[in-house]
Design an enzyme around this catalytic site. Structure first.
Site: not given
Ligand code: NBP
Length: 478
Positions: A130, A184, A187-188, A191
């Site tokens: 988080s 988690k 938690h959300n 939120e």
């Molecule tokens: P995203 O959720 O936008 O995912 C993008 C990533 O997934 C890139 O590295 C992409 O690779 C990879 N990817 C995908 Br899409 N399909 C794939 C596949 N078939 N094989 C391999 N890689 C693949 O990224 P994020 O916003 O950094 O979030 C990452 C995780 O963390 C998610 O589960 C999200 O729910 C969670 N999360 C996010 C937050 C937040 O605030 N953003 C907070 C807490 C948790 P590529 O570069 O090759 O396209």
């Protein structure tokens, strides 16, 4: 390639990249990989001097660069992408290796994945992270599921990168398999409730008390000096005092009033329904977001029912503002009590043995719901580990008792003025439901027996009974 990295991370979008930098900055050698190599190259080019990164283009090289038993964090889009990465990784791993999913997985997916990997001699850890991108870089709150053995290997790295409050890291081993992702999710959900209560307070201050956004910002800043001190109250003040550069209008007035509910709020409510836990604050918050997004229905209703009720003019605006503060606090106590009930129910259902006090402890920093209030929750569980409901813990019971009449006045005023306060109102209804000696559920049970012979229990003796409603009204023991 020599196995030199302490830990590996694949998936270098915003969350993965920041988490990798955080790990490297804490002196751990980290192997990094991403499906599209450009992201890996960019990370090392821009931030390579922050620590020891071992970059790989292929999954094979990446896996080979990590010390055994390997610990590999996946930070990719939740759902199918996570399964795709697991499927690619698993054939390259050895018995005892640890696969960590740091994405926002639904806990039932984590249960499934944990089972599948366990059968192949691997550890699978569902890890709730988080704090968004800022938290990932500078210290998130980390909720770790999975086996004790996996936590022994991961704990030192994760605890070193987590937020810290009073010298305690905001990271803990929540329990086996999906326990981390479950808490988690809740938690959300909390939120959601927290934000809805803040939004209702803002609506009342603006549309009943007649304050301007900048004045409301000052009220929130003032509240942030007391019991309500929290990250969300703090940023509410920041948002409300912001003026849109283009129009010169309060920023909040140029933002469309249609909120999304992307998943975790809905998941929390769905799980609560399955578990039979009334999380009314979270549910109303989720529904309020849905309602806000129903723009066509809203427009149709506005056309037909445009006139606002007159309500009763406020005698004392300052007193009303203070009442709203008390109502917000009491409703917040209810929302958290309900969220902790859900954690307890999930823990019982899945034999996770989650320590609620530990959850309050790790939510004090790094995450969106971080608040002074969580210290009180931590203390309540320390004093009474088997607490039936947070509401009756002495500190919270006093808070609710002190705020009760203000809470009732605020809800009554809101109803009179036609300002919707679903989270305030449902929290009060929940409180009243819990504290009343008799509930009308007795009539519901009688009706069910009348139309469906569903039977009922009596208040005066043991057993299950049925009345012959269509016959001579005699009662028999079922
Ligand atoms: P995203 O959720 O936008 O995912 C993008 C990533 O997934 C890139 O590295 C992409 O690779 C990879 N990817 C995908 Br899409 N399909 C794939 C596949 N078939 N094989 C391999 N890689 C693949 O990224 P994020 O916003 O950094 O979030 C990452 C995780 O963390 C998610 O589960 C999200 O729910 C969670 N999360 C996010 C937050 C937040 O605030 N953003 C907070 C807490 C948790 P590529 O570069 O090759 O396209």
């Amino acid at each position: 390639m020599a196995a030199e990295a302490t830990i590996g991370l694949t998936g270098l979008a915003v969350m993965g990249r920041n988490l990798a930098r955080n790990i490297a900055r804490h002196g751990h050698t980290i192997a990094v990989h991403n499906r599209t190599t450009a992201r890996t190259t960019a990370l090392v080019d821009e931030f390579g001097d922050e620590g020891d990164f071992v970059a790989s283009e292929s999954m094979e090289e990446f896996v080979a660069s990590i010390e055994r038993p390997r610990a590999i964090v996946i930070m990719v889009k939740a759902g199918e992408p996570t399964d795709a990465v697991i499927d690619e990784l698993v054939p390259l791993l050895d018995e005892g290796d640890i696969v960590v999913d740091g994405g926002n997985a639904h806990f039932t997916d984590t249960l499934r994945r944990e089972q599948a990997l366990q059968e192949r001699g691997l550890h699978f850890v569902g890890m709730g992270v988080s704090g968004g991108e800022e938290g990932a870089l500078n210290g998130p709150s980390i909720m770790v599921g999975g086996s004790d053995e996996a936590y022994e290997r991961l704990g030192p790295v994760l605890e070193s990168i987590a937020a810290e409050v009073d010298g305690t890291p905001c990271c803990t081993h929540v329990g086996p398999d999906a326990a981390g992702h479950f808490v988690k999710m809740v938690h959300n959900g909390i939120e959601y409730a927290d934000m809805q209560l803040i939004a209702e307070s803002y609506d009342l201050l603006r549309n009943v008390a007649g304050l301007e956004p900048a004045e409301i910002a000052a009220v929130f800043r003032d509240w942030n000096d007391g019991d309500l001190e929290s990250f969300l109250i703090e940023i509410t003040a920041v948002v409300l005092e912001h003026t849109d550069a283009e129009t010169g209008r309060p920023f909040v007035d140029v933002v469309q009033d249609a909120a999304e509910q992307k998943g975790t709020g809905r998941w929390t409510v769905q799980s609560a329904l399955d578990l039979g836990v009334p999380v009314t604050g979270i549910a109303e918050a989720t529904f309020a977001r849905s309602l806000s997004g129903h723009t066509e229905q809203r427009s149709a209703a506005r056309t037909v029912f445009a006139t606002d009720p007159e309500g009763t003019p406020l005698d004392d605006r300052d007193a009303f503002v203070d009442d709203v503060r008390a109502a917000l606090y009491a409703s917040k106590v209810v929302a958290y009590a309900q969220g902790f009930d859900q954690v307890a129910a999930g823990s019982d259902e899945h034999d996770w043995d989650v320590d609620p006090g530990a959850m309050a402890t790790i939510w004090r920093g790094g995450c969106i719901i971080r608040a002074q209030f969580l210290d009180r929750i931590k203390e309540a569980y320390a004093d009474e580990p088997d607490l039936t409901t947070l509401l009756t813990a002495p500190y919270f019971a006093d808070a609710v008792r002190d705020g009760e009449s203000a809470w009732r006045r605020v809800v009554a005023t809101a109803v009179g003025a036609g300002v919707p306060t679903p989270a305030f109102s449902s929290s009060l209804a929940y409180f009243d439901g819990l504290r009343r000696e008799h509930l009308p559920a007795a009539l519901i049970q009688a009706l069910r027996d009348n139309f469906g012979a569903h039977t009922y229990a009596r208040v005066d003796r043991e057993g299950t009974f049925h009345t012959a409603w269509a016959d001579d009204l005699s009662e028999s023991e079922a």
